[in-house]
Design a protein around this motif. Structure first.
Motif, PDB file in Angstrom:
ATOM      1  N   THR A 148      -5.559  17.024  46.489  1.00  0.00           N
ATOM      2  CA  THR A 148      -7.002  16.821  46.319  1.00  0.00           C
ATOM      3  C   THR A 148      -7.722  18.158  46.532  1.00  0.00           C
ATOM      4  N   ILE A 149      -8.793  18.348  45.740  1.00  0.00           N
ATOM      5  CA  ILE A 149      -9.574  19.588  45.802  1.00  0.00           C
ATOM      6  C   ILE A 149     -11.060  19.231  45.848  1.00  0.00           C
ATOM      7  N   CYS A 150     -11.839  20.011  46.590  1.00  0.00           N
ATOM      8  CA  CYS A 150     -13.291  19.847  46.597  1.00  0.00           C
ATOM      9  C   CYS A 150     -13.949  21.199  46.298  1.00  0.00           C
ATOM     10  N   LEU A 151     -14.819  21.203  45.289  1.00  0.00           N
ATOM     11  CA  LEU A 151     -15.554  22.426  44.920  1.00  0.00           C
ATOM     12  C   LEU A 151     -17.036  22.081  44.975  1.00  0.00           C
ATOM     13  N   ASP A 152     -17.770  22.734  45.864  1.00  0.00           N
ATOM     14  CA  ASP A 152     -19.149  22.275  46.083  1.00  0.00           C
ATOM     15  C   ASP A 152     -20.024  23.382  46.659  1.00  0.00           C
ATOM     16  N   HIS A 153     -21.328  23.185  46.520  1.00  0.00           N
ATOM     17  CA  HIS A 153     -22.282  24.161  47.078  1.00  0.00           C
ATOM     18  C   HIS A 153     -23.321  23.496  47.974  1.00  0.00           C
TER      19      HIS A 153
END
Lengths: 325, 325
Positions: free
Chosen positions: A107-112
């Motif tokens: 699982t990956i999370c890409l966020d700002h």
């Protein structure tokens, strides 16, 4: 699970995968879907199986981004190598897809979003970045996949919608440098702008008009308030979601420091959105009603009728303005 | 007089001058005044006497740009070395200041309007540039004067207003690269945006509302029209200039290809603004009434009453849409 990983590590995980499911947040906006669409196209260009899994319909103004990427079928990819949430750093932002998300081998999370906490195997969360689309740009570059017109326009959508067309304080030098580079990919930014901003439903104009007819200055002209009732929505045939942007218009009145927009919900609750211009603190005011948000943009929910909600909000704003004087 | 000179030649002439008068066009906008303000500050930084000569008042939303630069006194500099018109390539765009302009020992024209023809001693006119402010950026760089926060914010004002916040088709890669560089000068772009867009007079909101109440679809939903009368303006206390932007709202309605906004002028004439979205040609329609403009933005004047003007315009638009079908 580490706190934060590098763009390169995330790119490496994606390149190693054969199948990827992308997860935008609920009530997807230009940055969520633009970021996912750019990644989905890039992954497919790299020969991978990739889809965007949603739990709500793609809003019409963003439908140009979905070139056969979006699905509501969680079995579109049965056993994904990677499940990646994009512009979405909390599990509550993809509630009906949570189970599927954790079926990803990785699982990956890409966020700002600054409120996000790392919960995936690989996380890249940077609250100083204007739009997740800027991170997506970097991931695709790190993957070594060329940015074509379609990918560029999806990234441009994310950056320009999340920065209020480069006007909000979150826009940075890098937002402009990345956008400049997208021109080399052949983006037609004006065509994107037509899609995003030139397809207003007549009902949206009608309801905005009705709401702004209720606009009232108070607090010596330093505050303004407007409201919408369910009855008004019914009469015009508009959706509550079509009132987005009204609170900014209310705040933008000359001399107004704090603007409030009071919305009667289906079912009797009253939601209030507030905006401050320069010195006001609407997070403080929202907190009085159990709400929250940022200093310049906050909201709360009241359990009363529309008229009483307006009165209570006006009182609280007047009090807050007096303290500042 | 040569057809076109280089940015470097113009910078050289400015550096050789001791006194410079800058001429923005009448009814100055963000690009005209932003460009002049940036140049004026840069010239003063270089130890020169410089003013901006206007023949109308600085609009309030742009007043932050005038840090003691603007004057309506044509004798503020008696015998200027250089008179330079900025964002303004025709003498009719500074009618009351024409005599003063040609008193300059040297005259310069810096502009990006395609309709401009060289009439000064030194001319730099490039219709492919989004905003004159981009040319000003280059001139100041060529003069070797550092771009400070104030100069940067004035240039940013010009670029962002003339490109519709980077959304219009005229915006280029260079618009973004220059803007990125302005961040290094320390610009507070969000503060500029507050000045430009968050000081709406309540009367502007009221008149916009009244006008949009008249919004009518026709031509099978492919066209829309709205109007404003002098009576409506009087009732609300708004200026006709505060209806700017309405024609875009009319065009932006979903399904609408051509939008028209019909404005009763003081004195009985009727002005019509028209906008096309993608395939329409409003220049053709305007030409039928002796008007002109671009394919997607044009206008004309009718000498009749408001109602008849609306009928004539609707007929002409319907005809034009039929031909396209």
């Amino acid at each position: 699970m580490k706190q934060n990983h590098s763009i390169e590590e995330i790119a490496k995980q994606l390149m190693a995968a054969r199948s990827v499911i992308l997860f935008p947040h609920i009530q997807m906006d230009g940055d969520a879907l633009g970021s996912c669409a750019a990644l989905c196209k890039a992954l497919r260009c790299a020969g991978k199986e990739a889809v965007i899994l949603t739990e709500d319909e793609v809003p019409e103004y963003l439908s140009f981004l979905d070139q056969g990427y979006c699905t509501m079928d969680s079995e579109a990819i049965h056993q994904p190598d990677v499940c990646m949430c994009v512009d979405c750093g909390e599990v509550v932002r993809f509630p009906k897809r949570e189970k599927k998300f954790f079926q990803g081998k990785i699982t990956i999370c890409l966020d700002h979003h600054t409120t996000s906490t790392p919960f995936a195997d690989y996380n890249f969360i940077d609250g100083s970045i204007a739009a997740t689309a800027e991170l997506v740009y970097k991931v695709i570059k790190a993957m070594g996949i060329p940015i074509d017109k379609e990918i560029g326009e999806a990234i441009f959508t994310g950056i320009s919608t999340d920065t209020g067309n480069f006007q909000y304080s979150n826009a940075t030098k890098e937002s402009h440098l990345i956008t400049a580079d997208l021109y080399d990919a052949g983006i037609d930014h004006a065509k994107v702008a037509v899609q995003l901003y030139q397809n207003t439903r007549l009902e949206k104009i009608r309801i905005t008009n009705r709401i702004l007819d209720t606009l009232e200055l108070f607090g010596g002209g330093k505050a303004a308030i407007a409201y919408v009732s369910q009855e008004m929505l019914r009469q015009v045939g508009a959706e509550l979601s079509e009132t987005e942007g009204v609170v900014e218009t209310v705040r933008n009145v000359k001399g107004v420091e704090i603007g409030a927009f009071v919305k009667e919900q289906d079912g009797g609750r009253i939601k209030v959105s507030m905006r401050a211009k320069t010195t006001g603190n609407v997070a403080e005011i929202a907190a009085k009603f159990g709400g929250g948000g940022h200093v310049k943009a906050a909201g709360c929910t009241l359990y009363t009728n529309l008229q009483e909600a307006c009165e209570s909000v006006k009182e609280a704003i007047e009090e807050s303005l007096k303290i500042k004087d």
